[in-house]
Design an enzyme around this catalytic site. Structure first.
Site, mmCIF file in Angstrom:
data_model
loop_
_atom_site.group_PDB
_atom_site.id
_atom_site.type_symbol
_atom_site.label_atom_id
_atom_site.label_comp_id
_atom_site.label_asym_id
_atom_site.label_seq_id
_atom_site.Cartn_x
_atom_site.Cartn_y
_atom_site.Cartn_z
ATOM 1 N N ASP A 9 0.865 -1.164 0.000
ATOM 2 C CA ASP A 9 0.000 0.000 0.000
ATOM 3 C C ASP A 9 0.915 1.231 0.000
ATOM 4 O O ASP A 9 2.118 1.111 0.255
ATOM 5 C CB ASP A 9 -0.899 -0.030 1.240
ATOM 6 N N ASP A 11 -0.251 5.000 1.111
ATOM 7 C CA ASP A 11 -0.530 5.888 2.243
ATOM 8 C C ASP A 11 -0.454 5.133 3.563
ATOM 9 O O ASP A 11 -1.018 4.030 3.700
ATOM 10 C CB ASP A 11 -1.931 6.495 2.095
#
Length: 272
Positions: A9, A11
């Site tokens: 991922d 963020d």
């Protein structure tokens, strides 16, 4: 033989903040973003916020300069470069957008470490305004997943990677994430896979709320140093503790230090 694919991922995983929140706070859009989130999903609010910021006179150069100030830990950079140097296939699966992600990765010299970035597409128009689109256009058709936001089902992407006809070997995943949107892909992982949720973030809580739903091995991490140590251990790489000194390490992971990016901000809404 199996091919190991490491999926990050973006963020709150590669970077230690949310890039939409960072831009909202840095360019004066926090109140607007908060208001938009009361009536629309995160991605739709982020798209509208960018439109409004441009309408208020904020330039693409300002957006780019702001993104380049997002802190990225040397520990995370080290882990990414080490895995890439040994030939592992690194990819990003994120609900941010291509411009945000590519700007940050280029600034830190690690964009070439990734073979694919799956995220909401963006482009710059003739007026040098950033145009963001949803990865999946729910106005045309639904992706059919009740766990995920309407613009992106990460679980569908994981299945597509696994089932790609170009695969010459069986795919094994190491999936690293933090948010609610990372739960669906975690459910798609198998016994030979590994999921690395960030401790005390939504993915961690969802997994520990129903451990039996997850087939993959679970290895939690709290900060960039732990992410690096844990990932390199899974890849049987000896972590290089000499990359940064202990003082710099403490600065990067201390919640009371402004280099973490979020301590001085007042925007309280989070996608996670």
């Amino acid at each position: 033989m199996s091919q190991v694919v490491i999926v990050f991922d973006f963020d709150e995983t590669i970077i230690d903040c949310d890039s939409d929140v960072w831009i909202a706070n840095d360019l004066g859009g926090a109140t607007l973003f908060n208001d938009l989130l009361k009536s629309m999903p995160w991605n739709a609010a982020a798209i509208r916020m960018m439109e409004e910021l441009h309408a208020q006179g904020r330039s693409l150069d300002e957006v780019e300069r702001s993104l380049k100030t997002i802190p990225l830990s040397p520990h995370t950079i080290s882990a990414i470069k080490s895995a890439h140097a040994l030939g592992y296939d690194l990819r990003i699966l994120s609900d941010a957008n291509t411009f945000f992600i590519e700007t940050v990765l280029k600034h830190h010299g690690i964009i070439d470490c990734f073979t694919e970035i799956y995220t909401n597409p963006s482009c710059v128009d003739e007026e040098r305004k950033l145009i963001i689109s949803p990865y999946h256009d729910s106005a045309v058709s639904s992706h059919g997943c009740s766990l995920c936001p309407p613009n992106l089902c990460k679980g569908n992407v994981i299945e597509r990677i696994r089932d790609s006809p170009s695969n010459k070997e069986r795919i094994c995943f190491i999936y690293i994430g933090d948010g609610k949107g990372d739960y669906c892909p975690s459910l798609k992982l198998r016994t030979e896979d590994i999921v690395m949720p960030r401790k005390d973030y939504p993915l961690w809580r969802l997994i520990h709320g129903n451990m039996h739903a997850i087939e993959a091995e679970i290895h939690g991490w709290s900060n960039a140093f732990e992410l690096k140590q844990l990932l390199l251990q899974q890849l049987s790489i000896e972590p290089d503790s000499t990359l940064v000194d202990s003082d710099d390490s403490q600065k990067l992971i201390s919640p009371n230090n402004n280099t973490t990016g979020m301590a001085t901000f007042q925007f309280l809404v989070s996608r996670v």
